[in-house]
Enzyme design. Structure first.
Site, PDB file in Angstrom:
ATOM      1  CG  ASP A 171      -2.190  -0.645   1.118  1.00 48.92           C
ATOM      2  OD1 ASP A 171      -2.707  -0.674  -0.010  1.00 48.92           O
ATOM      3  OD2 ASP A 171      -2.718  -1.137   2.123  1.00 48.92           O
ATOM      4  NE  ARG A 219       0.703   0.068   4.807  1.00 46.84           N
ATOM      5  CZ  ARG A 219      -0.229   0.783   5.425  1.00 46.84           C
ATOM      6  NH1 ARG A 219       0.112   1.842   6.146  1.00 46.84           N
ATOM      7  NH2 ARG A 219      -1.497   0.449   5.323  1.00 46.84           N
ATOM      8  NE  ARG A 270      -6.660   5.914   1.751  1.00 43.94           N
ATOM      9  CZ  ARG A 270      -7.301   4.772   1.969  1.00 43.94           C
ATOM     10  NH1 ARG A 270      -8.280   4.709   2.879  1.00 43.94           N
ATOM     11  NH2 ARG A 270      -6.994   3.698   1.290  1.00 43.94           N
ATOM     12  CE  LYS A 327      -5.807   1.785  -2.167  1.00 45.06           C
ATOM     13  NZ  LYS A 327      -4.894   1.126  -1.229  1.00 45.06           N
ATOM     14  CG  HIS A 328     -11.053   1.327  -1.688  1.00 41.73           C
ATOM     15  ND1 HIS A 328     -10.629   2.616  -1.484  1.00 41.73           N
ATOM     16  CD2 HIS A 328     -10.169   0.532  -1.021  1.00 41.73           C
ATOM     17  CE1 HIS A 328      -9.546   2.627  -0.706  1.00 41.73           C
ATOM     18  NE2 HIS A 328      -9.246   1.369  -0.412  1.00 41.73           N
ATOM     19  CG  HIS A 336      -9.848   0.101   8.280  1.00 37.12           C
ATOM     20  ND1 HIS A 336     -10.025   1.140   7.398  1.00 37.12           N
ATOM     21  CD2 HIS A 336      -8.787  -0.598   7.828  1.00 37.12           C
ATOM     22  CE1 HIS A 336      -9.100   1.074   6.462  1.00 37.12           C
ATOM     23  NE2 HIS A 336      -8.336   0.027   6.698  1.00 37.12           N
ATOM     24  CG  ASP A 350      -9.722  -3.059   1.357  1.00 34.52           C
ATOM     25  OD1 ASP A 350      -8.566  -3.346   1.737  1.00 34.52           O
ATOM     26  OD2 ASP A 350     -10.200  -1.906   1.476  1.00 34.52           O
TER      27      ASP A 350
END
Length: 419
Positions: A145, A153, A216, A246-247, A259, A351
């Site tokens: 990601d 990351r 984002r 995405k998404h 989440h 996801d």
């Protein structure tokens, strides 16, 4: 706060009707009649007006059909494992996954970055894992990601990448292409082959706490999102890294964070603008798509067995049918709202199925993976390699008891190995 959405002329999808968007379970599977993750919870950033961009050329040719590279006679457990995309903590659990037949690992927030090429012992690196897979007769995909901003990351290794919003406000699409190409080249040097980016959801809230998107997103304007999304996609492809948009079908105007629990979008008949970037960018050769966990009212199967208002898109056959059959001006089937576009025949990821409550509140990991593959996913994403034995056992049992068709596994594995 939900920002206003501005519709663009030809490239933005018109309003759909729920009736037109009802699909049958049979229609979901292109071939056999059956049918990341993001763990971003970083702080928020304030918004400011988005810059404009030129929408990409709608005449982009569709992606080429993948060539099957799967041995139809191979062991069922190995076939099942080859469909999985799993997160790894370090070299040892990655080895266990690869030896079990997994051919896709992803680098997450908890991964020991010494596993990356050039960052530690070469004998315990991504290159060593790729060789291990090759020795067993396969190729290993390594994803991450790396969106930029709050979700990246690899910043400590290759430097920061600005958020999508910041890029759209301060840079031209041409500059963004170059930025993603340079970042992609750095990722490639670490052994990364795929990036779960860019986000092509529309901006529907000022901050990430509104719906997990915030900065984002490039913009609340579908034309801007499409233009900058294309720039990011092209930049990654220039670097030899596979982009994953995405998404799907669109998270920007959803309520909630998947989440943390259930997420609901507006009715599918109101999601034309949200679908527009996916309709266009999915036709770029080499692009993959990630389906999110949002529940979309009206995105139902034709026989009424699956209702979009109750089923996360990642487990909903109608969501995959919409993507595979082609998103048109009326949201999926052509007609009064506009002609249906070409369908998508590339890889479709889910996801994360094991680390996000929108799914874990409904199913355990192996059950979710079975349901995702039945619905039409090619690569169910799970957040830990520790789940592999139970997940593979669950898939084998599902095939043996008739819940999942082996041909669905073969189809999914074929798309993955063709990359």
């Amino acid at each position: 706060m939900v920002t206003a959405r501005r519709r663009t002329p030809a490239t933005v999808l018109a309003v759909a009707t729920a009736g037109v968007l009802a699909f049958s379970l049979v229609a979901c599977s292109p071939q056999d009649g059956g049918t990341g993750g993001t763990t971003d919870d970083a702080p928020t950033t304030a918004a400011s007006p988005a810059a404009s961009a030129t929408a990409s050329d709608p005449a982009t040719p569709p992606a080429e059909q993948p060539t099957s590279c799967v041995d139809g006679e191979q062991d069922l457990a190995t076939l099942a494992a080859s469909t999985l995309a799993v997160g790894v903590v370090g070299f040892d659990d990655a080895v266990q996954a690869v030896d079990a037949g997994v051919r896709h690992i992803f680098i997450g927030s908890s991964t020991d970055l010494s596993i990356l090429d050039g960052q530690g012992d070469p004998g315990r690196s991504i290159s060593a894992l790729k060789q291990r897979a090759a020795d067993a007769g396969g190729e290993l995909t390594v994803s991450v990601d790396e969106e930029g901003g709050q979700v990246q990351r690899l910043g400590s290794v290759i430097g920061d990448l600005p958020s999508a919003r910041e890029l759209a406000e301060t840079r031209s699409p041409e500059e963004v292409r170059g930025i993603y190409a340079e970042h992609g080249r750095k990722m490639g040097e670490l052994g990364i082959t795929m990036d779960f980016a860019p986000v092509v959801d529309l901006a529907g809230g000022e901050s990430i706490s509104d719906n997990a998107i915030g900065d984002r997103a490039f913009s609340d304007d579908p034309g801007v999102v499409t233009g900058y999304g294309r720039a990011a996609v092209d930049g990654l492809l220039d670097a030899g890294v596979t982009p994953v948009i995405k998404h799907f079908p669109g998270h920007g105007h959803a309520t909630g964070d998947s989440h943390e629990g259930t997420v609901t979008t507006p009715p599918v008949g109101e999601m034309g603008a949200d679908l527009a970037p996916f309709a266009e960018l999915s036709q770029i050769p080499g692009v993959a798509v990630m389906v999110g966990h949002m529940q979309t009212p009206g995105l139902d199967t034709g026989d009424g067995s699956v209702l979009g208002a109750e089923t996360p898109s990642s487990l909903n056959p109608a969501a995959y049918a919409l993507l595979r059959d082609g998103i048109g001006g009326d949201g999926g089937a052509g007609g009064a709202g506009g002609e249906k576009g070409p369908g998508f025949d590339g890889i479709v990821f889910t996801d994360d199925l094991t680390g996000m409550q929108a799914i874990t509140d409904l199913h355990d990991g192996p059950q979710a993976v079975v349901q995702a593959l039945r619905a039409g996913a090619d690569a169910p994403l799970t957040s830990t390699a520790a789940d592999v034995p139970a997940t593979v056992a669950g898939l084998v049992a599902a095939v043996e008891n008739g819940e999942l068709d082996r041909g669905r596994l073969t189809e999914a594995a074929g798309r993955l190995c063709a990359v």
